[in-house]
Design an enzyme around this catalytic site. Structure first.
Site, PDB file in Angstrom:
ATOM      1  N   GLU A   1      -7.664  -1.249 -56.781  1.00  6.90           N
ATOM      2  CA  GLU A   1      -8.368  -2.387 -56.965  1.00  6.90           C
ATOM      3  C   GLU A   1      -8.077  -2.794 -58.464  1.00  6.90           C
ATOM      4  OE1 GLU A   1      -9.629   0.147 -55.723  1.00  6.90           O
ATOM      5  OE2 GLU A   1     -11.338   1.262 -57.190  1.00  6.90           O
TER       6      GLU A   1
ATOM      7  N   ASP B   1     -10.591  -4.596 -47.746  1.00  2.00           N
ATOM      8  CA  ASP B   1      -8.978  -6.104 -48.206  1.00  2.00           C
ATOM      9  C   ASP B   1      -9.169  -7.283 -48.199  1.00  2.00           C
ATOM     10  OD1 ASP B   1      -8.117  -3.344 -47.515  1.00  2.00           O
ATOM     11  OD2 ASP B   1      -7.312  -4.288 -46.059  1.00  2.00           O
TER      12      ASP B   1
ATOM     13  N   ASN C   1     -16.102  -0.933 -50.005  1.00  2.00           N
ATOM     14  CA  ASN C   1     -15.004  -0.040 -48.657  1.00  2.00           C
ATOM     15  C   ASN C   1     -16.147   1.307 -48.040  1.00  2.00           C
ATOM     16  OD1 ASN C   1     -12.575  -1.075 -48.896  1.00  2.00           O
ATOM     17  ND2 ASN C   1     -11.771   0.316 -50.315  1.00  2.00           N
TER      18      ASN C   1
ATOM     19  N   ASP D   1     -10.114  -3.972 -63.378  1.00  2.00           N
ATOM     20  CA  ASP D   1      -9.917  -3.077 -62.262  1.00  2.00           C
ATOM     21  C   ASP D   1     -12.195  -3.520 -61.759  1.00  2.00           C
ATOM     22  OD1 ASP D   1      -9.657  -0.225 -61.254  1.00  2.00           O
ATOM     23  OD2 ASP D   1     -11.980  -0.004 -61.893  1.00  2.00           O
TER      24      ASP D   1
END
Lengths: 251, 233
Positions: free
Chosen positions: B119, B93, B84, B76
């Site tokens: 993610e 992205d 973001n 993770d």
């Protein structure tokens, strides 16, 4: 202030543990705290050297003959006493169970006559270090920003946490170049200790890198006396003030 | 029409430019495309979660037949939401695409990297014992820490938490259970402050007074990275 015993230790050698102990003791005694310094480096003692004292009797004599412990103490100042250890006497380095029992009884008796007892241990994680560490009410780890100092201090925390169930460690950062460096060093150690060992590591304070420290060691005089306006002396004095006043530290 | 695994199909009547054969070939190609699509994550091109479960039960079946363990990594990205929020979702992205390439390039030929969702990534390690899986996880962890990807003009420092587990013949386990266990280790890694490889053997390692590689890494991590992590809590 009820009598308290604090053990100063470091894991790695040469981080300034003895020098800090001696100077902290001097600063505390000047603020009216009755302090006893126990040289816990039983094989390679040198707290007395940093104070320029002449030693006739040491912890070793205390254990060998039944003399009055108070007679072994040296008073460089009225409020400050030193219990010296022997230098270069290997047989006492690893205390047997009987000696351990006697020494802890003697230390308890002596400590009762002072507000604060500071034990300066040897470097490493040898039996005597762990023994003093287990005996004390509080532990102060002296750490400098070197990676080796960090890993050694961590190794010591780990052993004391696992083998002696110590849960609280106070960190005193020495020879730092800035407050930022002190905080970063503390953060690193505290985070890893919390993450892996689930112990509490608390920030006690920091003492800056200062040429006055080296000079005072050579002159065998505490820098809080010899260079009272130096950065290091001011930091130690501030720390002593906090220790003697701030009961929140539980020291 | 004659069907064979190896040879391309031909019209049984030998008709030149047979329209039925042409239609068949189109359909076959379309089927392949749809199959690939159904197994792939659209953004990153890694295998998706559906394929992960299929492949995991296939590899665990292989373990039962051959006795070779199956390793599983759950990964993770740490504090990904901040990327973001700070740089926008396009950069986020692009970072996911970058990490996917990174994983593909840093695992072995037979390993199967998948995007689990968001993610979170999973890598199936066929024929891999726990100790080997941990070694691979540590290698990825370190390589990721050292990589400073430049994404759409921003130099990012990506770190990740790793949960590692493996399945061998000593236990009975379903794919979902193995996944759940690796995921629990991942959660433990995150609870212990992120940017860490965790597996169950560490619990017994903690009992030994020796300083473990994970502890050492934590103590010796470069300072700027540490600052970012502690500053972003």
């Amino acid at each position: 202030m009820s009598p308290k015993t604090i053990c100063l230790t470091s894991g790695k050698g040469g981080v300034g543990k003895t020098s800090l102990t001696v100077n902290l003791a001097c600063a505390l005694s000047r603020q009216g705290v009755r302090v006893l310094v126990v040289d816990g480096d039983l094989g390679l003692a040198n707290a007395d050297v940093l104070l320029g004292l002449t030693v006739t009797h040491t912890i070793r004599h205390l254990l060998e003959d039944d003399r009055d412990p108070m007679e072994t103490l040296i008073f460089p100042e009225p409020q400050l006493a030193v219990l010296p250890a022997s230098s270069g006497v290997p047989d006492i380095v690893n205390l047997g169970p009987d000696d351990q029992e006697r020494l802890s009884r003697i230390l308890r008796t002596l400590a009762a006559g002072f507000d604060l007892t500071l034990i300066d241990t040897a470097a490493g994680i040898g039996p005597s270090v762990l023994w003093f560490g287990a005996l004390a009410d509080q532990l102060i780890l002296v750490v400098n920003p070197d990676p080796t100092s960090l890993t050694d201090a961590y190794a010591l925390i780990k052993v004391l946490a696992q083998e002696y169930q110590r849960r609280e460690f106070h960190l005193l950062l020495n020879a730092v170049r800035s407050d930022d460096e002190a905080f970063q060093t503390f953060d690193t150690l505290a985070q890893v200790a919390t993450r892996f060992l689930r112990v509490e590591v608390l920030y006690l304070g920091s003492v800056p890198q200062d040429p006055a420290v080296t000079r005072s060691v050579r002159e065998q005089t505490p820098f809080v006396q010899r260079f009272p306006r130096s950065k290091a002396a001011l930091a130690v004095a501030a720390l002593a003030a906090r220790l003697s006043q701030d009961r929140a530290l539980a020291l | 029409m004659v069907f064979s695994e190896d040879a391309p199909p031909v019209c049984p009547l030998g008709t030149e430019a047979c329209p039925v054969l042409a239609a068949y070939l189109r359909l076959q190609e379309e089927c392949r495309r749809l199959l690939a699509l159904s197994q792939t994550d659209g953004l990153t091109g890694l295998y998706n979660r559906g394929y992960l479960m299929d492949a995991l039960s296939r590899e665990m079946e292989r373990t039962r037949r051959t006795g070779l363990a199956t390793g599983l990594l759950m990964i993770d990205l740490d504090l990904f939401k901040e990327i973001n929020d700070t740089f926008g979702h396009q950069v986020g992205d692009a970072a996911l695409v970058w990490i996917s390439r990174f994983l593909q390039q840093n695992v072995r030929q037979l390993d199967i990297p998948c995007r689990y969702g968001g993610e979170e990534f999973a890598i199936i390690l066929p024929g891999t014992r726990l100790s080997q899986a941990v070694r691979l996880a540590r290698r990825l962890h370190r390589a990721l820490q050292e990589a400073k990807p430049r994404i759409q003009g921003h130099t990012l420092r990506l770190t990740a938490s790793f949960g590692v587990d493996a399945y061998d013949l000593r236990e009975r386990l379903t794919p979902a259970e193995l996944l759940q266990r690796a995921d629990a280790h991942l959660l433990e890694a995150k609870a212990r402050g992120r940017n860490l490889v965790w597996h169950w053997q560490l619990l017994s390692d903690q009992a030994s007074p020796e300083v473990s590689p994970e502890e050492r890494t934590g103590l010796l991590t470069p300072k700027n990275l540490r600052k970012k992590i502690s500053g972003s809590k």
